[in-house]
Design an enzyme around this catalytic site. Sequence first.
Site, PDB file in Angstrom:
ATOM      1  N   SER A  71      -8.505 -39.937 -30.205  1.00  0.00           N
ATOM      2  CA  SER A  71      -8.439 -41.299 -29.652  1.00  0.00           C
ATOM      3  C   SER A  71      -7.905 -42.350 -30.623  1.00  0.00           C
ATOM      4  O   SER A  71      -7.607 -43.467 -30.201  1.00  0.00           O
ATOM      5  CB  SER A  71      -9.812 -41.746 -29.171  1.00  0.00           C
ATOM      6  OG  SER A  71     -10.113 -41.113 -27.966  1.00  0.00           O
ATOM      7  N   LYS A  74      -4.809 -43.911 -29.511  1.00  0.00           N
ATOM      8  CA  LYS A  74      -4.763 -44.906 -28.430  1.00  0.00           C
ATOM      9  C   LYS A  74      -4.311 -46.273 -28.944  1.00  0.00           C
ATOM     10  O   LYS A  74      -3.604 -47.003 -28.252  1.00  0.00           O
ATOM     11  CB  LYS A  74      -6.139 -45.038 -27.777  1.00  0.00           C
ATOM     12  CG  LYS A  74      -6.568 -43.796 -26.993  1.00  0.00           C
ATOM     13  CD  LYS A  74      -8.025 -43.901 -26.570  1.00  0.00           C
ATOM     14  CE  LYS A  74      -8.456 -42.694 -25.745  1.00  0.00           C
ATOM     15  NZ  LYS A  74      -9.907 -42.660 -25.506  1.00  0.00           N
ATOM     16  N   TYR A 196      -0.669 -37.563 -22.772  1.00  0.00           N
ATOM     17  CA  TYR A 196      -1.927 -38.021 -23.379  1.00  0.00           C
ATOM     18  C   TYR A 196      -2.569 -36.895 -24.201  1.00  0.00           C
ATOM     19  O   TYR A 196      -2.989 -37.112 -25.349  1.00  0.00           O
ATOM     20  CB  TYR A 196      -2.866 -38.531 -22.282  1.00  0.00           C
ATOM     21  CG  TYR A 196      -4.246 -38.845 -22.774  1.00  0.00           C
ATOM     22  CD1 TYR A 196      -4.467 -39.914 -23.640  1.00  0.00           C
ATOM     23  CD2 TYR A 196      -5.331 -38.061 -22.403  1.00  0.00           C
ATOM     24  CE1 TYR A 196      -5.736 -40.191 -24.119  1.00  0.00           C
ATOM     25  CE2 TYR A 196      -6.607 -38.339 -22.872  1.00  0.00           C
ATOM     26  CZ  TYR A 196      -6.804 -39.400 -23.733  1.00  0.00           C
ATOM     27  OH  TYR A 196      -8.058 -39.665 -24.206  1.00  0.00           O
ATOM     28  N   TYR A 248     -15.735 -48.039 -28.927  1.00  0.00           N
ATOM     29  CA  TYR A 248     -16.385 -47.759 -27.639  1.00  0.00           C
ATOM     30  C   TYR A 248     -17.612 -48.634 -27.453  1.00  0.00           C
ATOM     31  O   TYR A 248     -17.607 -49.801 -27.805  1.00  0.00           O
ATOM     32  CB  TYR A 248     -16.737 -46.269 -27.522  1.00  0.00           C
ATOM     33  CG  TYR A 248     -15.533 -45.413 -27.708  1.00  0.00           C
ATOM     34  CD1 TYR A 248     -14.467 -45.486 -26.815  1.00  0.00           C
ATOM     35  CD2 TYR A 248     -15.415 -44.580 -28.798  1.00  0.00           C
ATOM     36  CE1 TYR A 248     -13.342 -44.733 -26.989  1.00  0.00           C
ATOM     37  CE2 TYR A 248     -14.284 -43.809 -28.979  1.00  0.00           C
ATOM     38  CZ  TYR A 248     -13.255 -43.899 -28.064  1.00  0.00           C
ATOM     39  OH  TYR A 248     -12.140 -43.160 -28.255  1.00  0.00           O
ATOM     40  N   VAL A 266     -12.540 -38.336 -31.548  1.00  0.00           N
ATOM     41  CA  VAL A 266     -13.505 -37.227 -31.588  1.00  0.00           C
ATOM     42  C   VAL A 266     -13.088 -36.103 -32.539  1.00  0.00           C
ATOM     43  O   VAL A 266     -13.863 -35.185 -32.787  1.00  0.00           O
ATOM     44  CB  VAL A 266     -13.795 -36.642 -30.189  1.00  0.00           C
ATOM     45  CG1 VAL A 266     -14.519 -37.639 -29.309  1.00  0.00           C
ATOM     46  CG2 VAL A 266     -12.530 -36.136 -29.526  1.00  0.00           C
TER      47      VAL A 266
END
Length: 327
Positions: A71, A74, A196, A248, A266
């Site tokens: 992530s 992102k 992705y 998050y 992760v």
Amino acid sequence: MNVEKVSRADELNSILDAVYRIGLRYRDGALADYIPELAKAEPEHFGIAVATAQGRIYAVGDIEVEFTIQSVSKAFAYCLAVEQIGREQVLRRVGVEPSGDAFNAIEFDPGTNRPYNPMVNAGAITVAGILHERFGADAFDFLMERFSRAAGRRLGFDEKVYRSEAQTGHRNRAIAHLLLAGGIIPAAVDAIVDLYFRQCSILVTAADLARMGATLASMGENPMTDEQVFDLQAVRDTQAVMLSCGMYDYSGNWIFDVGIPAKSGVGGGIVGVVNRQLGIGTYSPRLDRKGNSVRGVAAITLLSEELGLHAFDCTNVGSALLGSFLS
Ligand code: DON
């Protein structure tokens, strides 16, 4: 990493050593196993790297170990989407509001169908949709190229992690279909989800993340290669969303305690960006329940305290101290 290029400034190195030693005491958390291949990481690996806006790097621990960016990608993909189609067009499809929910939550803004922000999976898949719409089958090469230029070296790709996620990523496929149903992404759902999954499987080290962070911190210019990698306006927007949404449902605590735009993955990586000063990269694969690296969170929290890096630290003693390393 080329060891000759690593500058040694005793004071910053001794702070890094101390932070590393404290970080080693954290033994809680667990490897991500929902992507089976991620469960094969070495749980004890731990590395911290700091890359300055002046092009120096300071590092301790396992900073040459490669892991998948997950992530953390992102943030950089969002930066590229803003550059490519402009912030207004991106904002029409993905918001900038913290969701307060888990990264893989299936939820959308009820008024607009937009994902809440580009740092949760729904938002990141939307960003992949934007890039796929623009570049088609070349979208992954475009991402890889820019990520590599930000890191200052040609990055690799973990085929096994990619396949593992492609075989198990049904929740992300479900999210993508809901995005299609809501008119947020175009019909090429399989290709978009594949992009992705691929971007998540790009291989980086803690030193790469530090350099990528330093590139954001330096107005999009890689301070090691002096190459302009990212668009200036997009860098601003990216750091803002990293600050509000990058960790998050821990983002509120993170802003309060640490005050550094950051993004976790992760795979165990975290990138931190101290605007105009430095990038931080950490790697340790044991994660807390929110999906953030336990040792990485501890290390960046300590560095922020020790160096006074919090964006709203009025005394900012650390920044003055840091100034001596940067000049
Ligand atoms: O969407 C996924 O499941 C992963 N490829 C990336 C998730 C991730 O890294 C969330 N981070 N904490």
